[in-house]
Design a protein around this motif. Structure first.
Motif, PDB file in Angstrom:
ATOM      1  N   LEU B  15       0.868  -1.167   0.000  1.00 17.81           N
ATOM      2  CA  LEU B  15       0.000   0.000   0.000  1.00 17.81           C
ATOM      3  C   LEU B  15       0.911   1.224   0.000  1.00 17.81           C
ATOM      4  O   LEU B  15       1.956   1.205   0.642  1.00 17.81           O
ATOM      5  CB  LEU B  15      -0.822   0.002   1.290  1.00 17.81           C
ATOM      6  N   GLN B  16       0.521   2.255  -0.698  1.00 14.34           N
ATOM      7  CA  GLN B  16       1.303   3.480  -0.625  1.00 14.34           C
ATOM      8  C   GLN B  16       0.373   4.674  -0.703  1.00 14.34           C
ATOM      9  O   GLN B  16      -0.578   4.687  -1.477  1.00 14.34           O
ATOM     10  CB  GLN B  16       2.322   3.528  -1.762  1.00 14.34           C
ATOM     11  N   LYS B  17       0.620   5.613   0.131  1.00 17.96           N
ATOM     12  CA  LYS B  17      -0.212   6.806   0.103  1.00 17.96           C
ATOM     13  C   LYS B  17       0.711   7.997   0.242  1.00 17.96           C
ATOM     14  O   LYS B  17       1.434   8.106   1.224  1.00 17.96           O
ATOM     15  CB  LYS B  17      -1.197   6.753   1.277  1.00 17.96           C
ATOM     16  N   TYR B  19       1.165  12.033   0.517  1.00 15.10           N
ATOM     17  CA  TYR B  19       0.458  13.266   0.819  1.00 15.10           C
ATOM     18  C   TYR B  19       1.215  14.494   0.323  1.00 15.10           C
ATOM     19  O   TYR B  19       0.790  15.610   0.531  1.00 15.10           O
ATOM     20  CB  TYR B  19       0.198  13.366   2.319  1.00 15.10           C
TER      21      TYR B  19
END
Lengths: 1097, 188
Positions: B15-17, B19
């Protein structure tokens, strides 16, 4: 779809057997994603994976462009997956936007997600999303509005903000909390990327801050934090509001929904604390508003959970940032101490970080934890090590700079991270340049290491300022010459060795220095230097920049004559170089080497430091040059928490001032007058005292200063006792590694203790670190044997934390400070059976503190009235009857046998008197013959001698153990001794303390040491609080001052003069106890006994 | 917070998020470096890292590493709790979550994350409320899915992720609070 199902089913058995592929385990669905994932996990090579994904992407690409939209969602998920694996699926971006635009609600959700994962703010396709967002913001479906707001607060093209701003603003009035909250966060995002776009709606922010829903208010704090960071002045008026909010949060006024593991809204608390610290920075009146709530936050955060530590940490940071208040600082310092000493590595790290923040204000704190810091320096985790170095960097002064730099260089050798290396190299260089004068050779050597380790990554100003330092020199011409000569001397062997391994920057420095200063070394022929330099030019990996530095140096050195051939050759080679700079240099070299006169004019020796144009520029009003370390310092100051002293209202500022004026090391002083004005540092080893350097030699000196307390009856004899006290007790040698640490500590923390002698709070503590010991013998000729027998093995530290503490103490203090000689057998001659021995021997006993919770130097001073010697022949003794008459009326503990051998039987008990505790030792002669030289003289066969010793406690411990030796002589003339120990619980020293509630109130506020704990309540028919308090009262001799409702206050004192107050409150089936006392460890010891007392019921 | 990464012990990104706006190349580089650095650390070591000019807070749950990058003035401990709360959320949603849940339903994991963190800040910290929001959206989805399946005439044996979670070799993520009764799937 049925074919997919079929495939899966056929694959099932093989999947079940493949344990090593977790991906195959879950048959989540018949989806193609499942197949893809499973397919990938079954592959063995990267190459295969690539092939599979490419194939997959092709398939996706084909399908997305086909009109079959039912698959879109699934296709998007698959392309997200491929992107996550690192394969580009840019063809699907536009489809993601389309999906968000046209899809059903559920497709929209995936579409928006894909967009937010695929694109970033500046991607041009994002413009296509604006219309979709506009439409969704106006939708009546809440979920659509939420999705639009979510995507907006993650990414939105800056220029398009005005298009949707009114709609987002409108959402601030939405009846649903979740919409309002998301709208606020969207505005926060807008504020971050384009502050001027939202300038006009600041009043809306205020409205959000006042929102009736705490969630919306919390969201608005993000905006406020940002705005206050930029301009704290404009929001000072909000301080009371923030304080009130925090107070309510801390007080548990928020709905349960906001709790996190029973802690009320920790995120909100931390946000508020950060805001408060920004507002209170450098502002006394604003800071004053928040003291109370900060104190409350500190006290509320008592649970042992990460989340409370997070709040505490933020609180401590805040307290040290705002205008200081002494008692808050004290508590914050205690908190930092808890962090640093914590066995949890994360907390330790944060503790070190906090120490680094505050250490310039309060160097005493670092001193207190020096042993922990030393341990952290050797920590296997580089992160901890690194942070420790950062801390040391902040406390560097002229005295410890060499050690600290050495530690930093050690770290540099093992560090692999470029960022760290660059940073550390900069710091080492900074330190080295700050203190170059004292240690010429050290400076050059350090810089050499810096250059070779830092390599070409380091900031370019390091070599520049080094060269500048060398060329400008200092006040003394002779020193300058030595420095330069040393540099030259150190470089020549480097060039003779393997210069190919040196970094380019270093080579440049070397060639410059040799060019300028190699003439200082008289035995060095310029020709040799030239050939060494020429060798550099031939190296393959020399950069052209380095080459031009080398050519420059050669130009300075060549004189024609013998070296002409070298220069000639070089200049010929490079005058045809493709690099114009090199060619230029080569030509210069050629001409100047042929014309010495011209060379002397162009490059006069020693001219490099004169820059006439600088003074001209300065005169014309240019800004003066700032050396890099000064710039760095200014930078650090603006970054770190406020480090400059605030006014003079506190002694703290004095201590931070004094860090700058470094004194030269004072001479070793053996002064014995120290004990008077020393400050208690809670068992911290003093390395550097008022009088000078105390390290290493300290234990010996300590011992030498020890005085033996005089028995009460003979105050007049003190002089004689003093003459005896100079004997040095035998010591258990400290183990080698400990000694090393000790030495390291003393070298690292040198120069700090002088500041630490200024107590943080300006009030000196009642306990001198040193204790006195005075011995007096009565009788004819007395001699004194001091047998200090404390070694680390004797002390058994109970818990891990204390273990550390205790070991630290041992490391640093050696025996004498730790446990004190306490009781001492004094003697008087009994008249009953008349025999009196001229050679009476005084035996002294040691008390050792075994105590789980404290730093200990519990000092029990004993003074003994004369022992009795009762004659009588008894085979079976009832020792009770031997109790001295004056004690027989008082309650005494059970008489316990201590030890025995063939001739003596020792027993003891303790008797509680109002002002002291009397230890009564019964010495029974169980042999046939009389024994002499028992302290009391002779004990005839089968008789009992009784000695009594009054014990008082100076420093509390859970148990006080008295260790003693009885030396005696058998009629045969052989001297023997018998050792005994006797353990007394602290409770024996506790007496009820009768005070009024008002007195209690005033005392409560003035006591600084406290502890809190929850105890079990006794649940019987009675009211539980009263029952529990009564039980405690009975067991521990406490005085119950008053019971009001669910709260009760209790008081006691440690013998005569050391009070301890206890506040009890019934809280959720527990008794929350809060103890306060002016004596450091008393609350902890008492709470232990309270616990025990209640457990035993 | 600047970004959040989830990766497995084998170094696979789960998972990568992000910002902060970064180019794909930069993201890949950061991910590679960080995964390497974090995996090289021993279990007893500090959960915080100084990396470039950022602070990295990471924690391992079973075979998954959760890794957040925060700025200098941010609180490390609270970031650890953000990770923990996220794990709790996943756990509650999937019912004792394991890595596989996240692999096969990563989009759900993203939805939960978006509901919990918005723009890098914690927006809703109540477990109940986050899941309620997700549930509402899910409900809609499941309904439509169901209708679609009716139309398509095919029977889907395990629509929802955890549909047949007969654990073959699930590794449960150990978290402090025992997961309450597993989230009851909204199956029409």
């Amino acid at each position: 779809m049925s074919d997919v199902v079929e495939k899966t089913l056929t694959a099932l058995p093989s999947l079940l057997s493949l344990d090593s592929h977790p991906g195959s385990a879950k048959l989540s669905s018949t989806s193609k994603l499942g197949n893809l994932i499973r397919g990938i996990t079954e592959l063995t090579s990267k190459h295969e994976e690539e092939k599979l994904i490419q194939h997959e992407l092709l398939a996706i690409k084909e399908q997305v462009s086909s009109p079959n939209t039912t698959m879109m969602k699934e296709l998007m998920v698959r392309s997200i997956y491929c992107e996550m694996l690192g394969y580009e699926a840019s063809f699907s971006y536009i489809h993601a936007i389309k999906l968000a635009q046209q899809g059903t609600v559920l497709e929209k959700r995936v579409g928006y997600l894909a967009v937010s994962l695929f694109l970033n703010e500046s991607h041009e396709l994002l413009l296509l999303l604006v219309n979709t967002v506009l439409k969704d913001l106006q939708s009546t479906n809440l979920i659509e509005v939420c999705m639009a707001l979510t995507v907006v607060s993650q990414m939105f093209p800056k220029d398009m903000i005005p298009a949707i701003l009114p709609l987002v603003e409108e959402k601030l009035n939405h009846p649903k909390e979740i919409i309002r909250r998301k709208a606020v966060l969207a505005l926060y995002k807008f504020y971050l990327i384009a502050p001027n776009q939202v300038q006009h709606i600041h009043n809306k922010f205020r409205k959000a801050l006042c929102d009736k829903d705490p969630g919306v208010m919390t969201a608005s704090l993000h905006i406020y934090l940002q705005m206050i960071q930029e301009n704290p002045e404009a929001y000072k008026d909000l301080t009371p509001s923030f304080v009130t909010i925090l107070k309510q949060v801390v007080g548990g006024k928020l709905p349960m929904d906001f709790n996190y593991h029973t802690v009320p809204a920790p995120w909100l608390q931390i946000q508020l604390l950060r805001i408060l610290s920004l507002l209170g920075k450098n502002d006394q009146s604003t800071s004053e508003v928040m003291y109370e709530v900060l104190d409350e936050s500190l006290q509320r955060a008592e649970m042992n959970h990460n989340i409370t530590y997070a709040i505490l940490y933020e609180c401590v940071k805040c307290i040290y940032t705002i205008h200081p208040k002494s008692d808050l600082l004290e508590k914050a310092a205690k908190c930092i101490g808890n962090f640093v000493l914590s066995p949890k590595i994360n907390l330790k790290y944060l503790g070190l970080k906090a120490l680094t923040y505050v250490v310039q204000q309060d160097p005493k704190l670092a001193l207190q934890h020096q042993m922990t810091i030393i341990e952290c320096l050797d920590h296997p985790d580089l992160i901890i090590k690194r942070e420790t170095l950062e801390l040391l960097f902040r406390i560097t002064n002229g005295q410890n700079v060499t050690v600290i730099v050495e530690k930093m260089l050690e770290f540099l050798c093992i560090s692999e991270d470029d960022h760290t290396t660059i940073d550390l190299v900069g710091k080492v260089a900074e330190l080295a340049e700050k203190y170059p004068l004292k240690y010429n050779e050290w400076f050059i050597e350090t810089m050499n290491t810096v250059f070779s380790l830092g390599g070409d990554m380091m900031q370019p100003d390091i070599p520049n300022s080094f060269l500048k330092l060398l060329s400008e020199g200092f006040d003394s011409v002779e020193e300058d010459r030595k420095l330069r000569l040393f540099a030259v001397n150190s470089y020549i062997p480097l060039l003779r060795g393997e210069p190919g391994k040196l970094p380019q920057r270093f080579l440049q420095v070397i060639s410059w220095v040799l060019g300028e200063y190699s003439h200082l070394r008289e035995d060095l022929e310029p020709a040799e230097v030239l050939s060494l330099l020429a060798k550099l030019l031939d190296m393959k990996n020399s950069s052209s920049e380095t080459k031009s530095w080398v050519l420059m140096a050669m130009t300075k050195l060549c004189k024609g004559g013998a070296d002409a051939s070298v220069t000639q050759e070089v200049s010929e080679t490079y005058s045809s170089s493709l690099d114009t700079v090199l060619r230029q240099r080569a030509h210069e070299l050629q001409y100047l080497s042929q014309d010495p006169e011209l060379r002397a004019r162009v490059l006069p020796r020693g001219s490099c430091g004169n820059f006439a144009f600088v003074s001209e520029a300065l005169a014309a009003g240019a800004a003066p040059y700032k050396p890099p370390h000064q710039r760095q310092e200014e930078l650090d100051q603006s970054k770190a928490l406020s480090l400059e002293p605030y006014g003079l209202s506190l002694p703290i500022s004095m201590s931070s001032c004094s860090i700058t004026d470094r004194q030269s090391p004072t001479l070793l002083s053996m002064s014995s007058g120290l004990s008077g004005d020393t400050l208690k540092l809670d068992g911290i080893k003093r390395v550097w005292g008022r009088e000078g350097y105390l390290a290493q030699r300290e234990p010996v000196e300590e011992a030498a200063q020890v005085e033996v307390p005089s028995p009460i009856q003979s105050p007049g004899r003190q002089g004689e006792g003093d003459s005896l006290h100079s004997q040095t007790p035998t010591q258990t040698p400290t183990p080698e590694p400990e000694q090393e640490k000790q030495q390291l500590a003393s070298s690292l923390f040198v120069g700090l203790a002088s500041q630490s002698s200024v107590s943080l709070m300006g009030k000196s503590e009642p306990m001198p670190q040193r204790f006195r010991r005075k011995a007096k013998g009565q009788g004819l000729g007395s001699s004194f044997i001091a047998n200090e027998q404390i070694s680390s093995s004797l002390i058994s530290p109970p818990s891990a934390v204390d273990n550390l503490l205790c070991n630290n103490l041992l490391d640093s203090n050696n025996a004498s400070e730790l446990a004190e000689q306490t009781s001492q057998l004094s003697q008087s001659l009994t008249t009953a059976n008349g025999t009196c021995h001229a050679e009476a021997e005084l035996t002294e006993s040691d008390t050792k503190g075994c105590n789980p919770a404290l730093r200990r130097d519990n000092c029990v001073v004993a003074a003994g009235p004369g022992p009795h010697n009762d004659p009588g022949r008894l085979t079976e003794v009832c020792l009770d009857s031997y109790l001295p008459a004056e004690l027989s009326g008082l309650s005494h503990s059970e008489i316990a046998p201590l030890c025995a051998n063939q001739s003596l039987n020792l027993s003891a008990c303790h008797v509680q008197k109002e002002d002291s505790l009397i230890l009564v030792v019964f010495i029974m002669n169980s042999s046939e013959s009389a024994i002499q030289q028992i302290p009391a003289g002779e004990v005839t066969s089968y008789s009992v001698a009784v000695g009594q010793y009054s014990l008082t406690v100076k420093r509390p411990a859970v148990h006080v153990e008295v260790v003693g030796t009885v030396s005696y002589q058998l009629p045969a003339g052989t001297s023997q001794s018998l050792q005994f120990s006797y353990k007394v619980p602290l409770t024996s020293f506790i007496r009820p303390f009768v005070v009024s509630t008002e007195e209690y109130g005033t005392m409560w506020l003035s006591f600084s040491h406290d502890t809190k704990q929850n105890l079990t309540l006794i649940n019987d028919n009675q009211e539980p609080l009263t029952a529990t308090l009564n039980a405690l009262k009975k067991k521990l001799q406490l005085h119950v001052v008053e019971v009001i409702g669910m709260e009760g206050i209790v008081a006691c004192r440690l013998l005569q003069d050391l009070p301890c107050l206890m506040h009890c409150r019934v809280n959720a089936g527990w008794l929350a106890v809060w103890l306060r006392s002016p004596v450091p460890d008393l609350p902890d010891c008492l709470i232990y006994h309270c616990q025990r007392a209640l457990q035993s019921l | 917070m600047q970004f959040m990464l989830l990766f497995s012990r084998q170094g696979k990104l789960r998972l990568q998020k992000w910002y902060v706006p970064l180019s794909d190349k930069e993201k890949k580089k950061i991910t590679r470096e960080l995964v390497q650095t974090v995996l090289a650390r021993k279990p007893k070591m500090c959960s915080f890292l100084e990396w470039r000019d950022l602070k990295i807070v990471y924690k391992r749950y079973a075979s998954l590493y959760f890794c957040c990058a925060i700025e200098d003035q941010d609180n490390e401990l609270i970031t650890l709790e953000i990770i923990h709360r996220y794990v709790e959320l996943l756990d509650k949603y999937f019912g004792s979550v394991c890595e596989l849940d996240i692999i096969f339903n990563f989009e759900k994991a993203y939805f939960i994350l978006d509901e919990f963190l918005l723009g890098g800040e914690a927006q809703e910290t109540s477990k109940k409320n986050v899941l309620k929001a997700i549930e509402q959206a899910d409900l809609l989805q499941e309904n439509i899915d169901f209708q679609m399946r009716l139309f398509a005439g095919s029977r889907d044996p395990a629509q929802r992720a955890g549909g047949n979670r007969t654990d073959i070799n699930t590794i449960f993520i150990a978290i402090h609070t025992p997961p309450s009764a597993s989230y009851s799937a909204v199956c029409s």
